[in-house]
Design an enzyme around this catalytic site. Structure first.
Site, PDB file in Angstrom:
ATOM      1  N   GLY A 137       0.905  -1.187  -0.067  1.00 44.62           N
ATOM      2  CA  GLY A 137       0.326  -0.129  -0.068  1.00 44.62           C
ATOM      3  C   GLY A 137       1.034   1.181   0.092  1.00 44.62           C
ATOM      4  CB  CYS A 155       5.435  -4.278   0.327  1.00 38.50           C
ATOM      5  SG  CYS A 155       6.357  -2.657   0.119  1.00 38.50           S
ATOM      6  CE1 TYR A 156       1.180   0.677   6.040  1.00 42.54           C
ATOM      7  CE2 TYR A 156      -0.480  -1.187   5.546  1.00 42.54           C
ATOM      8  CZ  TYR A 156       0.015  -0.060   6.562  1.00 42.54           C
ATOM      9  OH  TYR A 156      -0.868   0.651   7.543  1.00 42.54           O
ATOM     10  CG  HIS A 189       5.818  -5.383  -4.669  1.00 51.77           C
ATOM     11  ND1 HIS A 189       4.288  -5.039  -4.094  1.00 51.77           N
ATOM     12  CD2 HIS A 189       6.556  -4.367  -4.219  1.00 51.77           C
ATOM     13  CE1 HIS A 189       4.231  -4.120  -3.456  1.00 51.77           C
ATOM     14  NE2 HIS A 189       5.590  -3.441  -3.682  1.00 51.77           N
ATOM     15  CD  GLU A 249       2.722  -7.984  -5.613  1.00 50.21           C
ATOM     16  OE1 GLU A 249       3.234  -8.734  -5.195  1.00 50.21           O
ATOM     17  OE2 GLU A 249       2.482  -6.657  -5.134  1.00 50.21           O
ATOM     18  CG  ASP A 293     -17.122  -7.823 -20.651  1.00 52.53           C
ATOM     19  OD1 ASP A 293     -16.117  -8.496 -20.919  1.00 52.53           O
ATOM     20  OD2 ASP A 293     -17.016  -6.768 -20.280  1.00 52.53           O
ATOM     21  CE  LYS A 349     -12.861  -7.237 -21.700  1.00 54.01           C
ATOM     22  NZ  LYS A 349     -14.021  -6.277 -21.697  1.00 54.01           N
TER      23      LYS A 349
END
Ligand code: XMP
Length: 517
Positions: free
Chosen positions: A58, A85-86, A174, A176, A232, A373
């Site tokens: 964050g 992290c945070y 991180h 990710e 969609d 998506k």
């Protein structure tokens, strides 16, 4: 809606720009996860019974007076937790460690040195290639006594930590982002090995669960769906059709503002191929009459939106027992994100059928509301939806009307439609279509001088726009090869009568927008 073993991971969102990316990585490990705001309380948690928690990063410092926190008890529930992290600083802080502000932000690549290579978090790790991505201002200087160090970097003595006797972990970097080369492995190890989740959340398990749930909800009633031909609504319609067959009626409104051949395509694919009950409203004249003389972009949008709702309402009333409205809402639209700009910053303002549900008093079914998506595309593929629909670039609800600057007339629509088809043909021929977020033509409200043969011409200008984007919120113009630009320009000027000049839009968003109106 989960699938398989019904296990799920909860991601506590502390406002990181990467929170959705964490969710994507977990789902790619075939484990279902959901993002919740950091305010998600202990009672709610007790009801959900997740297999593990991830605390996102964050933009805050643990020292900020209004820094987002969670109740200390969350660490006593026996649940596996991974703080990123945070999230890691928060864990250390809650456990009594000391976090300090580093004099210099650490941002970028660092080499991770494993102190405990045998830990489950590093299972299957290659010994080399341990680059990780750092982005932080605070750092732990005294580890709480109940934690041990799993890894460090040159600048961060505690790059990865673990509780001595609880499955609570933290990483300063991180995992990710792609720059952390073995980051996916860390996330996978956390959910599979530490949380004990079975990797069984796949698109086909999602589909069978979704079908089961839709059937149960609709029972013997009827549902309607506004089909636009976009990814969609197409996937939502086919999925619902698999569940309830002829109890579903799709309504497709041809507003006369579509791209060339689109209305025909929708009828062919959904009516003839999928045998979905399809009501096609041919309403081009009605829309064009209403748009006559209108040049203000927001008025155009309002007129088109309202007209769509009237028409849809008229058609919906004809369908007896209709009790449900199917919508193709996706996960990014529903996440309550704790963005620095406020919770609503990531919620899209444009919604094609906004206003509809309240007007027609139907219950909403949103079978895709948990999917990203690219997951929707995978579902579409499994359902046998043709590639050209699955990979369709986004197209705005008000259609070509907001790509004609100035008044929308039949003649100007034709000029734009013919130009637009050339843009798409050439982008496809160059193999670029799937790699570009949106590529299209715009008709400008001005004429310029040209020479054709022996005579001077005074005709329209077409602008080209091609952008790359992740979510439509920000975008950059595509560096299209000169040869592609050249072919598009030559073809438009030669083949579309009424155009003698083509220009290329090289503005990014922000400060520009993707559409011109
Ligand atoms: P802008 O132009 O705001 O567009 O950068 C962001 C994304 O939204 C689409 N867009 C719309 N979609 N109704 C829609 O359904 C609208 O009025 C509308 N305006 C823009 C645009 O194509 C891009 O994908």
């Amino acid at each position: 809606m989960m699938a398989g073993s019904d296990q799920k991971i909860l991601i506590y969102d502390f406002g990181s720009q990467y929170t959705q990316l964490i969710a994507r990585c977990i789902r790619e490990s075939k484990v279902y996860c959901e993002i919740v705001p950091y305010t998600f309380g202990l009672d709610a948690l007790a009801q959900v019974k997740p297999s593990g928690l991830i605390f996102s990063g964050g933009p805050f410092s643990i020292f900020d007076p209004d820094a987002p926190r969670v109740a200390h008890e969350i660490m006593t529930l026996g649940l596996p937790i991974l703080g990123i992290c945070y999230g890691m600083q928060l864990i250390a802080h809650l456990a009594g460690g000391e976090v300090v502000r580093t004099p210099k932000r650490e941002y970028g690549k660092a080499e991770l040195q494993l102190d405990r290579p045998d830990d489950e978090l590093f299972y299957g790790f290659a010994a080399e290639n341990n680059v990780v991505w750092m982005s932080h201002g605070d750092q732990i200087i005294h580890l709480p006594s109940c934690f041990i160090t799993l890894a460090h970097t040159a600048n961060a003595p505690y790059a990865a930590i673990k509780h001595r006797d609880k499955p609570i972990y933290g990483v300063q970097f991180h995992p990710e982002v792609v720059h952390t080369h073995q980051g996916r492995k860390i996330l996978q190890n956390f959910v599979h090995r530490i949380c004990g989740c079975t990797p069984d959340w796949t698109m086909s398990s999602f589909i069978s669960h979704a079908i089961h749930n839709i059937r149960r909800r609709v029972g013997d009633k009827r549902a309607i769906c506004a089909l636009s031909g976009g990814v969609d609504s197409s996937v939502a319609a086919v999925l619902t059709h698999e569940a309830i067959g002829d109890q579903l009626t799709c309504i497709f409104v041809d507003n006369g503002l579509l791209r060339k051949g689109e209305a025909e395509k929708v009828q062919e694919v959904f009516g003839k191929f999928f045998h979905i009950k399809l009501v096609c409203c041919q309403a081009a004249k009605r829309f064009l009459d209403k748009l006559a003389g209108v040049t203000d972009p927001e008025r155009k949008r309002k007129i088109i939106g309202n007209e769509f709702i009237y028409l849809f309402e008229e058609e919906a009333k004809k369908i007896r027992d209709a009790q449900f409205l199917v919508q193709g809402t996706l996960y990014p639209d529903v996440i309550e994100s704790v963005s620095v700009k406020g919770p609503s910053a990531t919620i899209k303002s444009h919604h094609n059928v906004g206003g509809l549900p309240e007007r027609i008093n139907l219950e909403i079914i949103e079978p895709l509301r948990e999917l990203f998506k690219d997951e929707v595309r995978l579902v579409g593929k499994e359902l046998g939806i043709p590639e050209e629909i699955i990979w369709r670039q986004p197209f705005p609800g008000p259609g070509l009307a907001i790509r004609i600057i100035g008044e929308v007339t039949e003649e100007r629509l034709n000029i734009l439609r013919e130009s637009d088809v050339i843009v798409l043909e050439e982008i496809r021929a160059a193999g670029l279509y799937r790699h570009i977020w949106q590529s299209f033509a715009i008709l400008l409200p001005l004429k310029t001088v040209g020479v054709m043969g022996d005579g001077r011409t005074y005709e329209n200008v077409i602008a080209l726009r091609a952008v790359n984007s992740l979510d439509g919120m920000t975008a950059d113009w595509v560096r299209l090869p000169y040869e592609v630009l050249e072919r598009i320009s030559n073809r438009i000027i030669n083949e579309v009568s009424g155009v003698n000049r083509v220009v290329y839009d090289i503005s990014s968003k922000p400060p520009s927008t993707i559409e011109w109106e």
